[in-house]
Design a protein around this motif. Structure first.
Motif, PDB file in Angstrom:
ATOM      1  N   THR A 105      40.108  43.168  -9.321  1.00  0.00           N
ATOM      2  CA  THR A 105      41.005  42.492  -8.397  1.00  0.00           C
ATOM      3  C   THR A 105      42.289  42.092  -9.107  1.00  0.00           C
ATOM      4  N   ASN A 106      43.356  42.025  -8.341  1.00  0.00           N
ATOM      5  CA  ASN A 106      44.640  41.627  -8.897  1.00  0.00           C
ATOM      6  C   ASN A 106      44.843  40.115  -8.808  1.00  0.00           C
ATOM      7  N   ASP A 107      43.841  39.418  -8.281  1.00  0.00           N
ATOM      8  CA  ASP A 107      43.933  37.977  -8.123  1.00  0.00           C
ATOM      9  C   ASP A 107      43.353  37.269  -9.345  1.00  0.00           C
ATOM     10  N   GLN A 108      43.940  36.159  -9.699  1.00  0.00           N
ATOM     11  CA  GLN A 108      43.449  35.353 -10.811  1.00  0.00           C
ATOM     12  C   GLN A 108      43.582  33.886 -10.434  1.00  0.00           C
ATOM     13  N   THR A 109      42.472  33.172 -10.486  1.00  0.00           N
ATOM     14  CA  THR A 109      42.515  31.752 -10.184  1.00  0.00           C
ATOM     15  C   THR A 109      42.701  30.953 -11.466  1.00  0.00           C
ATOM     16  N   LEU A 110      43.140  29.739 -11.308  1.00  0.00           N
ATOM     17  CA  LEU A 110      43.258  28.831 -12.448  1.00  0.00           C
ATOM     18  C   LEU A 110      41.867  28.451 -12.925  1.00  0.00           C
ATOM     19  N   GLU A 111      41.646  28.539 -14.234  1.00  0.00           N
ATOM     20  CA  GLU A 111      40.341  28.216 -14.801  1.00  0.00           C
ATOM     21  C   GLU A 111      40.401  27.030 -15.756  1.00  0.00           C
ATOM     22  N   PHE A 112      41.453  26.981 -16.557  1.00  0.00           N
ATOM     23  CA  PHE A 112      41.525  25.997 -17.646  1.00  0.00           C
ATOM     24  C   PHE A 112      42.945  25.456 -17.746  1.00  0.00           C
ATOM     25  N   LEU A 113      43.060  24.147 -17.987  1.00  0.00           N
ATOM     26  CA  LEU A 113      44.396  23.596 -18.200  1.00  0.00           C
ATOM     27  C   LEU A 113      44.394  22.540 -19.299  1.00  0.00           C
ATOM     28  N   TRP A 114      45.513  22.526 -20.018  1.00  0.00           N
ATOM     29  CA  TRP A 114      45.791  21.484 -20.992  1.00  0.00           C
ATOM     30  C   TRP A 114      46.713  20.461 -20.332  1.00  0.00           C
ATOM     31  N   LEU A 115      46.428  19.186 -20.499  1.00  0.00           N
ATOM     32  CA  LEU A 115      47.356  18.143 -20.088  1.00  0.00           C
ATOM     33  C   LEU A 115      47.915  17.507 -21.356  1.00  0.00           C
ATOM     34  N   GLU A 116      49.177  17.753 -21.613  1.00  0.00           N
ATOM     35  CA  GLU A 116      49.843  17.248 -22.813  1.00  0.00           C
ATOM     36  C   GLU A 116      50.418  15.875 -22.455  1.00  0.00           C
ATOM     37  N   HIS A 129      35.695  47.050 -29.848  1.00  0.00           N
ATOM     38  CA  HIS A 129      34.562  46.942 -28.931  1.00  0.00           C
ATOM     39  C   HIS A 129      35.067  46.533 -27.548  1.00  0.00           C
ATOM     40  N   THR A 130      34.283  46.879 -26.544  1.00  0.00           N
ATOM     41  CA  THR A 130      34.656  46.572 -25.173  1.00  0.00           C
ATOM     42  C   THR A 130      33.402  46.383 -24.331  1.00  0.00           C
ATOM     43  N   ASP A 131      33.582  45.982 -23.095  1.00  0.00           N
ATOM     44  CA  ASP A 131      32.516  45.948 -22.097  1.00  0.00           C
ATOM     45  C   ASP A 131      33.191  46.100 -20.744  1.00  0.00           C
ATOM     46  N   ASN A 132      32.386  46.236 -19.704  1.00  0.00           N
ATOM     47  CA  ASN A 132      32.949  46.564 -18.396  1.00  0.00           C
ATOM     48  C   ASN A 132      33.924  45.491 -17.909  1.00  0.00           C
ATOM     49  N   GLU A 133      33.518  44.224 -18.033  1.00  0.00           N
ATOM     50  CA  GLU A 133      34.373  43.137 -17.553  1.00  0.00           C
ATOM     51  C   GLU A 133      35.647  43.033 -18.384  1.00  0.00           C
ATOM     52  N   SER A 134      35.520  43.123 -19.710  1.00  0.00           N
ATOM     53  CA  SER A 134      36.683  43.007 -20.580  1.00  0.00           C
ATOM     54  C   SER A 134      37.667  44.150 -20.351  1.00  0.00           C
ATOM     55  N   PHE A 135      37.134  45.372 -20.181  1.00  0.00           N
ATOM     56  CA  PHE A 135      38.017  46.514 -19.966  1.00  0.00           C
ATOM     57  C   PHE A 135      38.774  46.368 -18.651  1.00  0.00           C
ATOM     58  N   ALA A 136      38.046  46.031 -17.587  1.00  0.00           N
ATOM     59  CA  ALA A 136      38.689  45.886 -16.284  1.00  0.00           C
ATOM     60  C   ALA A 136      39.744  44.792 -16.310  1.00  0.00           C
ATOM     61  N   ARG A 137      39.441  43.696 -16.996  1.00  0.00           N
ATOM     62  CA  ARG A 137      40.377  42.583 -17.069  1.00  0.00           C
ATOM     63  C   ARG A 137      41.621  42.962 -17.872  1.00  0.00           C
ATOM     64  N   ALA A 138      41.420  43.686 -18.978  1.00  0.00           N
ATOM     65  CA  ALA A 138      42.536  44.036 -19.850  1.00  0.00           C
ATOM     66  C   ALA A 138      43.523  44.988 -19.190  1.00  0.00           C
ATOM     67  N   THR A 139      43.072  45.745 -18.203  1.00  0.00           N
ATOM     68  CA  THR A 139      43.979  46.666 -17.513  1.00  0.00           C
ATOM     69  C   THR A 139      44.854  45.954 -16.488  1.00  0.00           C
ATOM     70  N   THR A 140      44.507  44.703 -16.185  1.00  0.00           N
ATOM     71  CA  THR A 140      45.243  43.967 -15.149  1.00  0.00           C
ATOM     72  C   THR A 140      45.861  42.679 -15.651  1.00  0.00           C
ATOM     73  N   PHE A 141      45.173  41.989 -16.577  1.00  0.00           N
ATOM     74  CA  PHE A 141      45.617  40.665 -17.015  1.00  0.00           C
ATOM     75  C   PHE A 141      45.779  40.604 -18.528  1.00  0.00           C
ATOM     76  N   HIS A 142      46.467  39.573 -18.965  1.00  0.00           N
ATOM     77  CA  HIS A 142      46.514  39.291 -20.394  1.00  0.00           C
ATOM     78  C   HIS A 142      45.173  38.714 -20.816  1.00  0.00           C
ATOM     79  N   SER A 143      44.634  39.210 -21.917  1.00  0.00           N
ATOM     80  CA  SER A 143      43.269  38.867 -22.323  1.00  0.00           C
ATOM     81  C   SER A 143      43.090  37.396 -22.646  1.00  0.00           C
ATOM     82  N   CYS A 144      44.162  36.691 -23.010  1.00  0.00           N
ATOM     83  CA  CYS A 144      44.050  35.279 -23.381  1.00  0.00           C
ATOM     84  C   CYS A 144      44.727  34.356 -22.375  1.00  0.00           C
ATOM     85  N   LEU A 145      45.882  34.734 -21.869  1.00  0.00           N
ATOM     86  CA  LEU A 145      46.678  33.828 -21.049  1.00  0.00           C
ATOM     87  C   LEU A 145      46.142  33.648 -19.630  1.00  0.00           C
ATOM     88  N   ALA A 146      45.585  34.692 -19.050  1.00  0.00           N
ATOM     89  CA  ALA A 146      45.226  34.666 -17.626  1.00  0.00           C
ATOM     90  C   ALA A 146      44.265  33.527 -17.305  1.00  0.00           C
TER      91      ALA A 146
END
Length: 412
Positions: free
Chosen positions: A91-102, A298-315
């Protein structure tokens, strides 16, 4: 006769070579240009259309395909197989998962490398308590399940307890406070236990001389270490992070040994990020660096699919600074995507600026976009940007020595 890769295998093309990503085994197999072209053509044509399979000169190609079959990467078919794929579409959708409050830029330490340039008597904080409380609710409503309070020193923010209480009421799965632990009291520790708060802190050495040289706060090591022992005695979850720079580059083994003795997770320390006060070449360690980027990948199905659409760390992540700016990472100080004093958090999350950051795949990064390993390789955009002489957001990582245009791993 037809050859097809299995659905759990993906071809990724590079400028010179290619790679087969086997998301079942996790292995990434490098292949040369000829093999890449052969496999690609096989996906749409019968072998008889590609070569004379009875010609002895073509046996080398058939042997290669049989090798792929023996590795369970593909199969031969007498009849043309159905080209429809049962691969899960990302999916091209990404929800907010984690936030820092500075929460504040105020800090009793004056660390040499501070990415937020925090220190004593900073008075630039602009976000009110009421806005912080509403942000905790807003973030939870749009998907966030994890929250971290940071600073500066978050425990110097007068109302930090109210924010933890609010996060608990909103049902966050994970609440963490990242503190230098110098001001921590027994009462604070009891409060953390009551609300199931995780604690994170930083040590820069196993001794006061080096640690205090970095914090520029005499006595800080003694206070931090004393409170680390109190946190552990209270059976609170504790994470210890370490940053290596020139003044403490000889402390790596000592830090890791100390973490082992304390019974907390032991990880190789990170290297100073070129952000804020850390953007100083004189701080860079001479003899210590993060492990270089190199195979095996190394890879896996979820990581590969995510990497083709989102940034692996920022999303799925964002940070909110004490003046209200929303940034995709605490280190990405110049990538403001909006301000929560002017807009709702939801509108910023769904806005173009943050979504572009979340969708910064390697297909957009210089050099990486031409590399066959791009969907299996990690990435830190702030580090790449900070290390680039022109401070470009899409600069390639300085830690990678692979040349995708020659297919050669070069010496750094």
């Amino acid at each position: 006769m037809f050859f097809r890769l299995h659905n759990h295998c993906h071809i990724v093309k590079g400028a010179k070579r290619g790679a087969i990503y086997n998301v079942h085994s996790g292995k990434v197999l490098s292949i040369n240009k000829g093999a890449l072209e052969l496999i690609t053509e096989c996906q749409s044509s019968p072998l008889e259309n590609l070569m004379d399979i009875s010609d002895p000169n073509n046996q080398i190609f058939l042997k290669f395909l049989n090798d792929l079959i023996s590795k369970e990467l593909g199969s031969m078919y007498i009849l043309e197989p159905d080209n429809s794929s049962n691969r899960t579409e990302q999916t091209n959708d990404q929800t907010l998962e984690f936030l820092w409050l500075e929460l504040t830029s105020n800090c009793n330490n004056r660390c040499l490398h501070c990415y937020a340039t925090s220190g004593p008597c900073q008075t630039t904080d602009k976000v009110s308590l009421e806005r912080w409380l509403s942000l905790i609710s807003e973030a939870r409503q749009i998907g966030a399940t994890a929250i971290q309070l940071i600073g500066g020193e978050p425990l110097l923010y007068p109302n930090w307890r109210q924010l933890i209480e609010k996060a608990s009421q909103e049902g966050y799965d994970y609440i963490e406070v990242f503190t230098n632990a110098t001001t921590l009291t027994d009462n604070d520790i009891e409060f953390f236990k009551q609300y199931n708060v995780n604690v994170a802190t930083t040590i820069y050495a196993d001794n006061a001389a080096v640690h205090d040289q970095i914090t520029l706060n005499p006595g800080s090591f003694a206070k931090t270490f004393s409170n680390i022992k109190k946190i552990l005695a209270a059976d609170l979850p504790l994470r210890i992070a370490s940053i290596i720079m020139k003044p403490n580059e000889n402390e790596v083994e000592n830090i890791m040994k100390l973490c082992g003795e304390l019974g907390v997770e032991v990880n190789p320390p990170d290297v100073v990020r070129p952000t804020g006060r850390g953007d100083d070449k004189d701080l860079l360690p001479k003899n210590y660096s993060k492990p270089p980027i190199k195979p095996p990948f190394h890879t896996d199905n979820e990581s590969f699919a995510r990497a083709t659409t989102f940034h692996s760390c920022l999303a799925g992540k964002l940070a909110i600074t004490s003046d209200g700016d929303v940034i995709p990472c605490i280190f990405a100080r110049n990538q403001a995507c909006g301000n929560i004093l002017e807009k709702s958090l939801k509108s910023i999350v769904h806005g173009e600026a943050l979504q572009q950051c979340w969708h910064t795949t390697k297909d957009k990064v210089e050099k990486c976009k031409d590399c066959e390993y791009r969907y299996a390789c990690g990435d830190c955009r702030p580090l790449a940007q900070g290390s680039d002489s022109s401070k470009r957001w899409l600069a390639c990582s300085s830690e990678c020595s692979y040349n995708p245009y020659t297919g050669v791993w070069e010496e750094k």
